[in-house]
Write a protein that holds these residues in place. Structure first.
Motif, short mmCIF file in Angstrom:
data_model
loop_
_atom_site.label_atom_id
_atom_site.label_comp_id
_atom_site.label_asym_id
_atom_site.label_seq_id
_atom_site.Cartn_x
_atom_site.Cartn_y
_atom_site.Cartn_z
N ARG A 78 43.06 88.09 77.27
CA ARG A 78 43.54 88.11 78.66
C ARG A 78 44.89 87.43 78.80
O ARG A 78 45.21 86.88 79.87
CB ARG A 78 42.53 87.44 79.57
CG ARG A 78 42.24 85.99 79.22
CD ARG A 78 41.31 85.32 80.21
NE ARG A 78 40.76 84.10 79.66
CZ ARG A 78 39.88 83.33 80.29
NH1 ARG A 78 39.44 83.67 81.47
NH2 ARG A 78 39.42 82.24 79.71
N SER A 79 45.72 87.45 77.75
CA SER A 79 47.04 86.82 77.86
C SER A 79 47.94 87.66 78.76
O SER A 79 47.71 88.85 78.97
CB SER A 79 47.67 86.67 76.48
OG SER A 79 48.10 87.92 76.01
N SER B 245 37.62 84.50 75.57
CA SER B 245 36.87 83.57 74.70
C SER B 245 35.55 83.10 75.32
O SER B 245 34.69 82.61 74.61
CB SER B 245 37.74 82.36 74.35
OG SER B 245 38.24 81.77 75.54
N ILE C 102 47.64 89.98 65.07
CA ILE C 102 48.34 89.72 63.80
C ILE C 102 48.17 88.24 63.52
O ILE C 102 48.69 87.41 64.25
CB ILE C 102 49.87 89.97 63.87
CG1 ILE C 102 50.20 91.33 64.48
CG2 ILE C 102 50.49 89.87 62.48
CD1 ILE C 102 51.71 91.52 64.70
N THR D 5 55.74 98.74 69.08
CA THR D 5 56.22 97.73 70.04
C THR D 5 57.75 97.63 70.01
O THR D 5 58.41 97.63 71.05
CB THR D 5 55.60 96.35 69.69
OG1 THR D 5 54.18 96.44 69.83
CG2 THR D 5 56.13 95.25 70.59
P1 NAD Z 1 46.84 84.44 73.09
O1 NAD Z 1 46.38 83.37 72.17
O2 NAD Z 1 47.78 84.12 74.18
O3 NAD Z 1 45.56 85.10 73.77
C1 NAD Z 1 44.40 85.39 73.03
C2 NAD Z 1 43.33 85.87 73.96
O4 NAD Z 1 42.19 86.19 73.18
C3 NAD Z 1 42.92 84.85 75.00
O5 NAD Z 1 42.84 85.47 76.26
C4 NAD Z 1 41.53 84.40 74.53
O6 NAD Z 1 40.66 84.13 75.62
C5 NAD Z 1 41.04 85.60 73.74
N1 NAD Z 1 40.14 85.20 72.67
C6 NAD Z 1 40.35 84.26 71.73
N2 NAD Z 1 39.26 84.14 70.94
C7 NAD Z 1 38.35 85.01 71.39
C8 NAD Z 1 37.04 85.34 70.99
N3 NAD Z 1 36.45 84.75 69.95
N4 NAD Z 1 36.39 86.29 71.69
C9 NAD Z 1 36.98 86.91 72.75
N5 NAD Z 1 38.23 86.64 73.16
C10 NAD Z 1 38.91 85.70 72.50
O7 NAD Z 1 47.42 85.58 72.16
P2 NAD Z 1 48.36 86.87 72.51
O8 NAD Z 1 49.75 86.44 72.67
O9 NAD Z 1 47.72 87.67 73.57
O10 NAD Z 1 48.26 87.66 71.13
C11 NAD Z 1 47.02 88.15 70.67
C12 NAD Z 1 47.21 88.68 69.26
O11 NAD Z 1 48.12 89.78 69.32
C13 NAD Z 1 47.81 87.67 68.28
O12 NAD Z 1 47.26 87.88 67.02
C14 NAD Z 1 49.28 88.03 68.30
O13 NAD Z 1 49.92 87.66 67.09
C15 NAD Z 1 49.21 89.52 68.43
N6 NAD Z 1 50.40 90.14 69.03
C16 NAD Z 1 50.85 91.29 68.48
C17 NAD Z 1 51.95 91.92 69.00
C18 NAD Z 1 52.42 93.22 68.43
O14 NAD Z 1 53.41 93.74 68.86
N7 NAD Z 1 51.76 93.82 67.47
C19 NAD Z 1 52.62 91.37 70.10
C20 NAD Z 1 52.11 90.20 70.67
C21 NAD Z 1 51.00 89.60 70.13
#
Ligand code: NAD
Length: 284
Positions: free
Chosen positions: A166-167, A190, A231, A267
């Motif tokens: 939910r980020s 989470s 990632i 992306t």
């Molecule tokens: P973030 O840490 O801000 O958010 C993670 C989210 O996942 C939170 O809302 C959290 O509640 C949830 N979460 C964590 N553990 C959980 C669990 N066990 N069960 C259910 N939900 C859970 O991270 P983000 O910035 O949203 O990035 C998420 C992932 O995407 C990371 O691995 C990041 O590297 C990757 N990412 C990839 C790209 C791309 O272009 N490919 C771009 C941005 C982020």
């Protein structure tokens, strides 16, 4: 059989469309320009900035990197972003994260004018997206997820989509884009109880938790499309892992994106697409 979705091929197809758009703008005397503000020496950020520069060069987009260094003050960062927002020669702006710890979260992004906010970082852009207002860009990652689902011919209207995470960078804007395509959207996080049970309702499942192998066979409905945004660095040799345990979902999911080579390359291209769109919008 589970298909492995070729993110690089989808990125190339998006790139071809952007190149045509950029050529048309150039013929009218306009070269789209993306400004990249950097205030970190994080290796991941450095790699991404290089990838953005290379993609821009290939497509004919100008890319100006403003490196303020990892000790930059909040005033220096916000001042530069405000200056770029009012600079008529700049069409798209992104501010690379992480920012120095002394910079309050959200402060920098609020200085990016929404019309130039090509990575949807300003909370105003997210609000406009939520309100269904035109003129705001989603984050490039959310746009990439939607692009991949569209490319794969995912039926979203009336169907169940589940987003894990939910980020404001991935989970929320992705959910909004799927909602705009008339999916019935559930956002997990989470604290979600019975994550596997909720995920199994999904016709389209988007994993964006940043937890390697969080999503396995128990989370995937037979025939679902699975988009792996996660990632995470693994091991000591620079390896990365997604959120999906691809081996266990093979034979259950209809298709899954790999990590690397899935959402990532798309992306970068969405960022280029948004920059070309911003240039066209700004030119009226
Ligand atoms: P973030 O840490 O801000 O958010 C993670 C989210 O996942 C939170 O809302 C959290 O509640 C949830 N979460 C964590 N553990 C959980 C669990 N066990 N069960 C259910 N939900 C859970 O991270 P983000 O910035 O949203 O990035 C998420 C992932 O995407 C990371 O691995 C990041 O590297 C990757 N990412 C990839 C790209 C791309 O272009 N490919 C771009 C941005 C982020």
């Amino acid at each position: 059989m589970t298909r492995i979705i070729d993110g690089k091929a989808i990125a190339a197809a998006v790139g071809n469309r952007v190149r045509e758009d950029v050529a048309a703008l150039a013929a009218a005397g306009l070269t789209p320009v993306l400004a990249v503000v950097v205030a970190t020496d994080d290796p991941g950020a450095t790699w991404y900035v290089r990838a953005i520069g290379a993609a821009a060069r290939r497509l004919g987009i100008g890319c100006h990197v403003h490196d303020l260094g990892p000790a930059a003050s909040a005033a220096a960062i916000t001042g530069l972003l405000a200056e770029l927002s009012s600079d008529g020669r700049v069409h798209g702006i992104i501010c690379q994260t992480p920012l120095p710890p002394a910079v309050p979260p959200g402060l920098a992004a609020q200085q990016i004018a929404p019309i130039k906010d090509v990575d949807g970082a300003n909370p105003q852009s997210l609000g406009m997206l939520a309100a269904g207002m035109p003129g705001a860009f989603p984050t490039a990652t959310a746009a990439a997820v939607a692009e991949i689902l569209d490319h794969e011919g995912a039926v979203l209207e009336g169907r169940r989509a589940v987003v894990v995470g939910r980020s404001t960078v991935v989970g929320k804007p992705t959910a909004l884009l799927l909602l705009a395509r008339n999916a019935t959207v559930t956002i997990c996080h989470s604290r979600t109880e019975d994550l596997a049970g909720v995920c199994r309702e999904a016709d389209s499942l988007v994993a964006a938790a940043g937890r390697p192998k969080l999503i396995g066979a128990a989370h995937v409905r037979p025939g679902a499309l699975v988009i792996d945004v996660g990632i995470s660095s693994v091991g000591t040799t620079g390896g990365v892992a997604g959120d999906v345990d691809t081996g266990t979902v093979t034979g259950i999911a209809a298709a899954v994106t790999p990590v690397p080579g899935g959402v990532g390359p798309v992306t970068t291209m969405q960022l280029m697409r948004h920059t070309a769109d911003a240039a066209r919008d700004l030119a009226g």
